[in-house]
Design a protein around this motif. Structure first.
Motif, PDB file in Angstrom:
ATOM      1  N   ALA A  65      14.630  13.587  62.760  1.00  0.00           N
ATOM      2  CA  ALA A  65      14.606  14.417  61.792  1.00  0.00           C
ATOM      3  C   ALA A  65      14.578  13.750  60.339  1.00  0.00           C
ATOM      4  CB  ALA A  65      15.509  15.411  61.895  1.00  0.00           C
ATOM      5  N   LEU A  66      15.464  12.862  60.388  1.00  0.00           N
ATOM      6  CA  LEU A  66      15.337  11.953  59.078  1.00  0.00           C
ATOM      7  C   LEU A  66      14.275  11.098  58.868  1.00  0.00           C
ATOM      8  CD1 LEU A  66      19.181  10.574  59.127  1.00  0.00           C
ATOM      9  CD2 LEU A  66      18.190  12.016  57.460  1.00  0.00           C
ATOM     10  N   ILE A  67      13.748  10.612  59.938  1.00  0.00           N
ATOM     11  CA  ILE A  67      12.328   9.737  59.719  1.00  0.00           C
ATOM     12  C   ILE A  67      11.311  10.747  59.168  1.00  0.00           C
ATOM     13  CG2 ILE A  67      10.668   8.506  60.971  1.00  0.00           C
ATOM     14  CD1 ILE A  67      12.733   7.178  62.526  1.00  0.00           C
ATOM     15  N   ALA A  68      11.321  11.916  59.830  1.00  0.00           N
ATOM     16  CA  ALA A  68      10.197  12.771  59.740  1.00  0.00           C
ATOM     17  C   ALA A  68      10.308  13.441  58.085  1.00  0.00           C
ATOM     18  CB  ALA A  68      10.272  14.057  60.410  1.00  0.00           C
ATOM     19  N   ARG A  69      11.563  13.620  57.721  1.00  0.00           N
ATOM     20  CA  ARG A  69      11.596  14.066  56.411  1.00  0.00           C
ATOM     21  C   ARG A  69      11.497  12.998  55.391  1.00  0.00           C
ATOM     22  NH1 ARG A  69      17.628  16.030  55.949  1.00  0.00           N
ATOM     23  NH2 ARG A  69      16.857  16.396  53.756  1.00  0.00           N
ATOM     24  N   ASP A  70      11.513  11.872  55.594  1.00  0.00           N
ATOM     25  CA  ASP A  70      11.480  10.453  54.868  1.00  0.00           C
ATOM     26  C   ASP A  70       9.895  10.445  54.763  1.00  0.00           C
ATOM     27  OD1 ASP A  70      12.285   8.454  53.099  1.00  0.00           O
ATOM     28  OD2 ASP A  70      11.441   7.115  54.714  1.00  0.00           O
ATOM     29  N   ARG A  71       8.967  10.476  55.898  1.00  0.00           N
ATOM     30  CA  ARG A  71       7.668  10.161  55.891  1.00  0.00           C
ATOM     31  C   ARG A  71       6.913  11.380  55.210  1.00  0.00           C
ATOM     32  NH1 ARG A  71       7.750   5.670  55.966  1.00  0.00           N
ATOM     33  NH2 ARG A  71       5.635   5.605  55.557  1.00  0.00           N
ATOM     34  N   GLU A  72       7.519  12.604  55.132  1.00  0.00           N
ATOM     35  CA  GLU A  72       6.772  13.937  54.389  1.00  0.00           C
ATOM     36  C   GLU A  72       7.214  13.793  52.738  1.00  0.00           C
ATOM     37  OE1 GLU A  72       7.218  17.381  56.468  1.00  0.00           O
ATOM     38  OE2 GLU A  72       6.604  16.510  58.461  1.00  0.00           O
ATOM     39  N   GLY A  73       8.084  12.881  52.474  1.00  0.00           N
ATOM     40  CA  GLY A  73       8.580  12.648  50.975  1.00  0.00           C
ATOM     41  C   GLY A  73       9.518  13.854  50.723  1.00  0.00           C
ATOM     42  N   LEU A  74      10.455  14.197  51.567  1.00  0.00           N
ATOM     43  CA  LEU A  74      11.437  15.401  51.297  1.00  0.00           C
ATOM     44  C   LEU A  74      12.742  14.691  50.856  1.00  0.00           C
ATOM     45  CD1 LEU A  74      10.740  17.605  54.329  1.00  0.00           C
ATOM     46  CD2 LEU A  74       9.715  17.748  51.922  1.00  0.00           C
ATOM     47  N   PHE A 244      12.372  23.781  66.770  1.00  0.00           N
ATOM     48  CA  PHE A 244      11.286  22.946  66.403  1.00  0.00           C
ATOM     49  C   PHE A 244       9.999  23.412  65.963  1.00  0.00           C
ATOM     50  CE2 PHE A 244      13.755  20.818  69.796  1.00  0.00           C
ATOM     51  CZ  PHE A 244      14.160  19.687  69.199  1.00  0.00           C
ATOM     52  N   ALA A 245       9.803  24.669  65.758  1.00  0.00           N
ATOM     53  CA  ALA A 245       8.721  25.518  65.277  1.00  0.00           C
ATOM     54  C   ALA A 245       8.114  24.910  64.051  1.00  0.00           C
ATOM     55  CB  ALA A 245       8.954  27.141  65.459  1.00  0.00           C
ATOM     56  N   GLN A 246       9.089  24.517  63.235  1.00  0.00           N
ATOM     57  CA  GLN A 246       8.570  24.297  61.779  1.00  0.00           C
ATOM     58  C   GLN A 246       8.510  22.701  61.744  1.00  0.00           C
ATOM     59  OE1 GLN A 246       7.571  26.508  59.689  1.00  0.00           O
ATOM     60  NE2 GLN A 246       8.211  27.969  61.307  1.00  0.00           N
ATOM     61  N   GLY A 247       8.873  22.031  62.714  1.00  0.00           N
ATOM     62  CA  GLY A 247       8.627  20.554  62.790  1.00  0.00           C
ATOM     63  C   GLY A 247       9.752  19.758  62.707  1.00  0.00           C
TER      64      GLY A 247
END
Length: 251
Positions: A65-74, A244-247
């Motif tokens: 989740a942390l990596i996904a948020r980082d890649r999406e600029g969050l 996980f519906a929202q990623g």
């Protein structure tokens, strides 16, 4: 003369202990190149230390989740140029590599490779007996089993190790057993043991590998050589449901 571009190295602490994250940041800043910006991210979900398979499984979701948020600029800072998974179980390493377009290193894999550069063989001294099956599986996965002379647990909890200012007697005793096994070097099988490395090496008289520093240095090598950096981008993303519906980034 142009200044070199800043490299952003993000360390992911997959447990929820902010104190351990601060300790990691302090250790990893030592001898850090001027062109590297280091940041430690702490899991928002899970346990304060990872000593069981259940805790490790929860940690995988939290770190992805942390990596996904980082890649999406969050997150508050720009996305990383490389990620270091700061748990000796290397939780979710292959999944993180699928998710990330930049290099991802696990500290266990890095430490084992570093140990083989210091001596022909090594021993691993980890925290709790409950973590031994995880380390055994990693040895097989990384084809390191023939080089490992011993796999030992000192049975000092991770949180106690993180607070220790000197090596606990049980840890030194396990390191003595590691030396007696014929190992040429010792891998500390817990990120919290890193600050104790120099004292252990002085007492035992063998090369001792701090997995955090080994991971940092090998990751930086990959970050500076993108042509050899390993990425395993995932295929088509299927529709997800439930939590996980929202990623992953929404977790």
């Amino acid at each position: 003369m142009r200044e070199p571009a800043m490299l952003r190295l993000k360390v992911i602490n997959p447990n929820t202990s902010q104190a351990m994250s601060q300790q990691m940041a302090h250790s990893l800043q030592r001898q850090l190149a001027r062109d590297v910006h280091l940041e430690v991210l702490t899991a928002e979900h899970g346990a304060p230390s990872i000593e069981t398979a259940v805790e490790e499984a929860m940690a995988v979701v939290a770190l992805l989740a942390l990596i996904a948020r980082d890649r999406e600029g969050l997150l508050e800072t720009p996305p990383a140029d490389g990620y270091l998974l700061a748990c000796f179980g290397d939780p979710g390493l292959e999944a993180a590599r699928e998710l990330s377009p930049v290099p991802v290193i696990g500290i266990a894999q890095a430490a084992m490779h570093m140990a083989t550069l210091a001596a022909p063989s090594f021993a691993i001294v980890t925290s709790m007996t409950s973590t031994l099956p995880m380390s055994e599986q990693l040895l097989e996965r990384y084809a390191m089993r023939p080089l490992c002379k011993a796999l030992l647990a000192c049975d000092v909890p991770v949180l106690a190790l993180s607070e220790a200012r000197t090596p606990p007697a049980a840890l030194l005793e396990s390191c003595e057993h590691a030396r007696a096994s014929g190992a040429g070097s010792i891998v500390l099988g817990c990120a919290a043991m890193g600050p104790l490395r120099d004292a252990i090496a002085s007492e035992i008289g063998l090369p001792v590998v701090d997995p955090l520093l080994a991971g940092r240095d090998l990751l930086l090598t990959l970050m500076r050589q993108p042509a050899v950096a390993r990425t395993m981008q995932a295929g088509e993303v299927k529709p997800l449901s439930g939590v996980f519906a929202q990623g992953l980034a929404a977790l």
